[in-house]
Design an enzyme around this catalytic site. Structure first.
Site, PDB file in Angstrom:
ATOM      1  N   ASN A 191       8.826   1.847  -1.212  1.00 39.41           N
ATOM      2  CA  ASN A 191       9.026   0.356  -1.804  1.00 39.41           C
ATOM      3  C   ASN A 191      10.609   1.085  -3.082  1.00 39.41           C
ATOM      4  O   ASN A 191      10.222   2.207  -3.721  1.00 39.41           O
ATOM      5  CB  ASN A 191       7.859   0.160  -2.728  1.00 39.41           C
ATOM      6  CG  ASN A 191       8.547  -1.012  -4.169  1.00 39.41           C
ATOM      7  OD1 ASN A 191       9.787  -1.360  -3.722  1.00 39.41           O
ATOM      8  ND2 ASN A 191       7.719  -0.786  -5.422  1.00 39.41           N
ATOM      9  N   LYS A 232      12.264  -0.400  -5.157  1.00 41.00           N
ATOM     10  CA  LYS A 232      11.936  -0.773  -6.169  1.00 41.00           C
ATOM     11  C   LYS A 232      13.753  -1.474  -7.296  1.00 41.00           C
ATOM     12  O   LYS A 232      14.221  -2.508  -5.561  1.00 41.00           O
ATOM     13  CB  LYS A 232      11.866  -0.145  -7.656  1.00 41.00           C
ATOM     14  CG  LYS A 232      10.591   0.914  -7.172  1.00 41.00           C
ATOM     15  CD  LYS A 232       9.583   0.951  -8.245  1.00 41.00           C
ATOM     16  CE  LYS A 232       9.182   2.160  -7.607  1.00 41.00           C
ATOM     17  NZ  LYS A 232       7.662   2.444  -8.576  1.00 41.00           N
ATOM     18  N   HIS A 269       2.559  -5.796  -6.471  1.00 45.28           N
ATOM     19  CA  HIS A 269       2.577  -4.671  -6.848  1.00 45.28           C
ATOM     20  C   HIS A 269       2.293  -4.512  -8.752  1.00 45.28           C
ATOM     21  O   HIS A 269       2.608  -5.541  -9.527  1.00 45.28           O
ATOM     22  CB  HIS A 269       3.988  -4.560  -7.112  1.00 45.28           C
ATOM     23  CG  HIS A 269       4.933  -3.088  -7.456  1.00 45.28           C
ATOM     24  ND1 HIS A 269       4.321  -2.017  -8.291  1.00 45.28           N
ATOM     25  CD2 HIS A 269       5.011  -1.656  -6.256  1.00 45.28           C
ATOM     26  CE1 HIS A 269       4.641  -0.794  -8.472  1.00 45.28           C
ATOM     27  NE2 HIS A 269       5.000  -0.674  -7.496  1.00 45.28           N
ATOM     28  N   GLU A 275       3.827  -3.463 -11.236  1.00 47.23           N
ATOM     29  CA  GLU A 275       4.760  -3.383 -12.137  1.00 47.23           C
ATOM     30  C   GLU A 275       4.946  -4.928 -12.410  1.00 47.23           C
ATOM     31  O   GLU A 275       5.709  -5.862 -13.307  1.00 47.23           O
ATOM     32  CB  GLU A 275       6.812  -2.379 -11.556  1.00 47.23           C
ATOM     33  CG  GLU A 275       6.174  -0.985 -11.875  1.00 47.23           C
ATOM     34  CD  GLU A 275       6.631  -0.395 -11.141  1.00 47.23           C
ATOM     35  OE1 GLU A 275       8.138  -0.800 -10.109  1.00 47.23           O
ATOM     36  OE2 GLU A 275       6.445   1.067 -10.592  1.00 47.23           O
ATOM     37  N   GLU A 309      -3.088   0.820  -5.540  1.00 50.13           N
ATOM     38  CA  GLU A 309      -1.507   2.003  -6.569  1.00 50.13           C
ATOM     39  C   GLU A 309      -2.143   1.844  -7.704  1.00 50.13           C
ATOM     40  O   GLU A 309      -2.583   1.648  -8.182  1.00 50.13           O
ATOM     41  CB  GLU A 309      -0.568   1.010  -6.599  1.00 50.13           C
ATOM     42  CG  GLU A 309      -0.589   0.702  -5.173  1.00 50.13           C
ATOM     43  CD  GLU A 309       0.753   1.216  -4.875  1.00 50.13           C
ATOM     44  OE1 GLU A 309       2.310   1.770  -4.106  1.00 50.13           O
ATOM     45  OE2 GLU A 309       2.056   0.092  -5.333  1.00 50.13           O
ATOM     46  N   GLY A 350       4.808   6.856 -10.433  1.00 52.71           N
ATOM     47  CA  GLY A 350       6.741   7.078 -10.127  1.00 52.71           C
ATOM     48  C   GLY A 350       5.674   8.271 -11.978  1.00 52.71           C
ATOM     49  O   GLY A 350       5.894   8.662 -12.479  1.00 52.71           O
ATOM     50  N   SER A 402       2.521   8.735  -6.050  1.00 48.15           N
ATOM     51  CA  SER A 402       3.178   9.549  -6.451  1.00 48.15           C
ATOM     52  C   SER A 402       3.202  10.702  -4.951  1.00 48.15           C
ATOM     53  O   SER A 402       2.658  11.837  -5.314  1.00 48.15           O
ATOM     54  CB  SER A 402       2.758  10.613  -7.584  1.00 48.15           C
ATOM     55  OG  SER A 402       3.510  10.151  -8.590  1.00 48.15           O
ATOM     56  N   GLY A 444       9.299   6.682  -4.902  1.00 49.11           N
ATOM     57  CA  GLY A 444      10.548   7.573  -5.630  1.00 49.11           C
ATOM     58  C   GLY A 444      10.808   9.022  -4.584  1.00 49.11           C
ATOM     59  O   GLY A 444      11.829   8.601  -4.438  1.00 49.11           O
TER      60      GLY A 444
END
Ligand code: PEP
Length: 254
Positions: A9, A11, A96, A98, A168, A174, A214, A236
């Site tokens: 992903n 982002k 997600h 976020e 998640e 993150g 992570s 990330g």
């Protein structure tokens, strides 16, 4: 047997040029990979260019979201699932954390988005996961249960066999604080047991449940040893082709 899925992903990172450069570098690094499905989720504007470069490869494309409405229609700023499909994506991340946190998405919205994605022939990657305050209060499973009940409401057993779930935990996204394999497995097994009650054995046994939070080249192999972890949704560490390919090729590093 559930075929693992490793999905990246991106982002709100990477221009079209950067996205294309990434996939050109990634392709040879994973050309021999057959043990898992490989998916990357660029920003909407890069989907077409990335999908074109990946044609004929073993890497598929996802969107990071789709509109709840099937459209077409007067929904300024939205991109429908059919449009995402038209641009070359085969999967769509929905729900997600976020999106839930910054754009007020609810389980009802997530459900609409999952249904829109399915209707357009996309495979929805439906994300669930608790915040740290919910885990500290002993409400991790209740939270995820509510997200499953709401997010998967009214889906048929047939539709459920075409979705992917991603657990998640928000506190692991993150932060570098990966859930231990034991904590992740406990929740994955809980999710599978809930799917069994909601949709039956065939669906519960067939649905892939990815872990996200992570994930890195040095922790993926251990996570993948857990019986109910069927892959990873990677943020990330998916932004660099070398690191992402090492996650994809986790079997080689065991
Ligand atoms: C994510 O964004 O879905 C995610 C899991 O991010 P990270 O891997 O950076 O924790």
């Amino acid at each position: 047997m559930r075929r693992p899925v490793i999905a990246g992903n991106w982002k709100m990172y990477k221009t079209i040029r950067e996205a294309v450069d990434f996939v050109q570098t990634l392709k040879p690094l994973v050309v021999a990979t057959t043990h898992c499905e490989i998916v990357i989720a660029p920003v909407f504007t890069a989907i077409r260019a990335v999908a074109d470069r990946l044609e004929g490869s073993n890497i598929r494309v996802a969107s990071q979201d789709v509109a709840a409405e099937t459209g077409p229609g007067a929904f300024t700023g939205e991109v429908s699932a059919a449009m995402v499909r038209d641009a070359g994506a085969a999967y769509a991340i929905v729900g997600h954390s976020e999106r839930r946190q910054y754009y007020c998405e609810t389980d009802t919205t997530v459900n609409q988005k999952a249904r829109s994605a399915l209707a357009a022939g996309l495979v929805p990657i439906v994300c669930v996961g608790e915040r740290i305050d919910q885990r500290s209060a002993g409400k991790a499973e209740t939270t995820v249960d509510e997200q499953l009940l709401g997010g998967l409401a009214n889906l048929t057993a047939q539709e459920v066999s075409n979705i992917i779930l991603a657990y998640e935990p928000v506190w692991a996204i993150g932060t570098g604080q990966t859930a231990t394999p034991e904590i992740a497995e406990q929740m994955h097994s809980f999710i599978r047991s809930r799917l069994r009650k909601m949709f039956g054995d065939a669906q519960a046994d067939g649905v892939r449940i990815l872990y996200g939070g992570s994930v890195k080249p040095d922790n993926i192999a251990r996570l993948m040893q857990e019986p109910d972890i069927d892959g990873a949704l990677v943020g990330g560490a998916s932004l660099d082709p070398d690191s992402f390919s090492r996650i994809v090729n986790y079997k080689d590093s065991r």
